[in-house]
Write an enzyme that holds these catalytic residues in place. Structure first.
Site, mmCIF file in Angstrom:
data_model
loop_
_atom_site.group_PDB
_atom_site.id
_atom_site.type_symbol
_atom_site.label_atom_id
_atom_site.label_comp_id
_atom_site.label_asym_id
_atom_site.label_seq_id
_atom_site.Cartn_x
_atom_site.Cartn_y
_atom_site.Cartn_z
ATOM 1 N N TYR A 55 0.939 -1.170 0.042
ATOM 2 C CA TYR A 55 0.293 0.402 -0.285
ATOM 3 C C TYR A 55 1.283 1.413 -0.213
ATOM 4 O O TYR A 55 0.662 2.528 -0.713
ATOM 5 C CB TYR A 55 -0.920 -0.224 1.364
ATOM 6 C CG TYR A 55 -1.666 -1.470 1.489
ATOM 7 C CD1 TYR A 55 -3.358 -0.697 0.629
ATOM 8 C CD2 TYR A 55 -1.554 -2.069 1.878
ATOM 9 C CE1 TYR A 55 -3.723 -2.063 0.436
ATOM 10 C CE2 TYR A 55 -3.040 -3.075 1.860
ATOM 11 C CZ TYR A 55 -4.745 -3.049 0.849
ATOM 12 O OH TYR A 55 -5.383 -3.973 0.682
ATOM 13 N N ASN A 76 -12.974 -1.339 -4.768
ATOM 14 C CA ASN A 76 -12.016 -1.609 -6.359
ATOM 15 C C ASN A 76 -13.873 -2.959 -6.398
ATOM 16 O O ASN A 76 -14.041 -3.694 -6.000
ATOM 17 C CB ASN A 76 -11.262 -2.699 -6.310
ATOM 18 C CG ASN A 76 -10.999 -3.164 -7.573
ATOM 19 O OD1 ASN A 76 -11.789 -3.658 -8.632
ATOM 20 N ND2 ASN A 76 -10.285 -4.310 -7.115
ATOM 21 N N CYS A 84 -6.566 -6.194 -6.451
ATOM 22 C CA CYS A 84 -6.094 -5.793 -5.783
ATOM 23 C C CYS A 84 -5.286 -7.014 -4.842
ATOM 24 O O CYS A 84 -4.917 -6.623 -4.132
ATOM 25 C CB CYS A 84 -7.220 -5.191 -4.677
ATOM 26 S SG CYS A 84 -8.949 -5.745 -5.197
ATOM 27 N N HIS A 85 -6.092 -8.167 -4.612
ATOM 28 C CA HIS A 85 -4.814 -9.087 -4.132
ATOM 29 C C HIS A 85 -3.582 -9.073 -3.962
ATOM 30 O O HIS A 85 -2.947 -9.440 -3.285
ATOM 31 C CB HIS A 85 -5.926 -9.980 -4.713
ATOM 32 C CG HIS A 85 -5.035 -10.551 -6.080
ATOM 33 N ND1 HIS A 85 -6.321 -10.406 -7.447
ATOM 34 C CD2 HIS A 85 -4.216 -11.499 -7.168
ATOM 35 C CE1 HIS A 85 -5.404 -10.458 -8.180
ATOM 36 N NE2 HIS A 85 -4.836 -11.787 -7.830
ATOM 37 N N GLU A 111 -0.683 -17.893 -8.841
ATOM 38 C CA GLU A 111 0.309 -16.512 -9.462
ATOM 39 C C GLU A 111 1.741 -17.269 -8.953
ATOM 40 O O GLU A 111 2.669 -16.248 -9.560
ATOM 41 C CB GLU A 111 -0.259 -15.403 -9.199
ATOM 42 C CG GLU A 111 -1.286 -14.952 -9.761
ATOM 43 C CD GLU A 111 -1.829 -13.544 -9.891
ATOM 44 O OE1 GLU A 111 -0.644 -12.538 -10.049
ATOM 45 O OE2 GLU A 111 -2.943 -12.239 -10.272
#
Length: 118
Positions: A55, A76, A84-85, A111
């Site tokens: 952040y 979002n 946003c993850h 990912e």
């Protein structure tokens, strides 16, 4: 200019994503929000697949505070397409995900981007 996305192309993108592949650039979106929220969401879309940011780093990039970024991230409306993850706490914690921390952990693991806590 990108070609318009159809429901079929969105499905193909999601199928690739949930198969653990990098599906490439997410579909184009026209999101409703404040000008600041849209700036944050566009910054989220630029976070590469398989990576994370904090952040604070996002806030510095946008010239604002981390809490303001956190509020916009929390608003979002489409969390897979606006990833946003991929935003984590400064200490590597998986914080603040509307879908729940376990889903955030799942998406980051998919990912190959689960952070190691300091």
């Amino acid at each position: 200019m990108r070609a318009p996305y159809t429901p079929r192309s969105w499905t193909r993108w999601l199928d690739a994503y949930f198969s653990g592949e990098n599906p490439g650039e997410p579909p184009a979106l026209r999101l409703s929000g404040t000008a600041f929220e849209r700036r944050v969401w566009e910054a989220l879309r630029r976070i590469p697949y398989g990576t994370v940011t904090t952040y604070g780093a996002l806030a510095r990039q946008l010239g604002t505070g981390a809490r303001a970024v956190g509020r916009a991230v929390g608003r979002n409306p489409v969390s897979i397409f606006v990833p946003c993850h991929r935003v984590i706490g400064a200490d590597g914690t998986l914080t603040g995900y509307a879908g729940g921390v376990e889903r955030k952990r799942f998406l980051l693991a998919l990912e190959g981007a689960l952070p190691v806590r300091k």
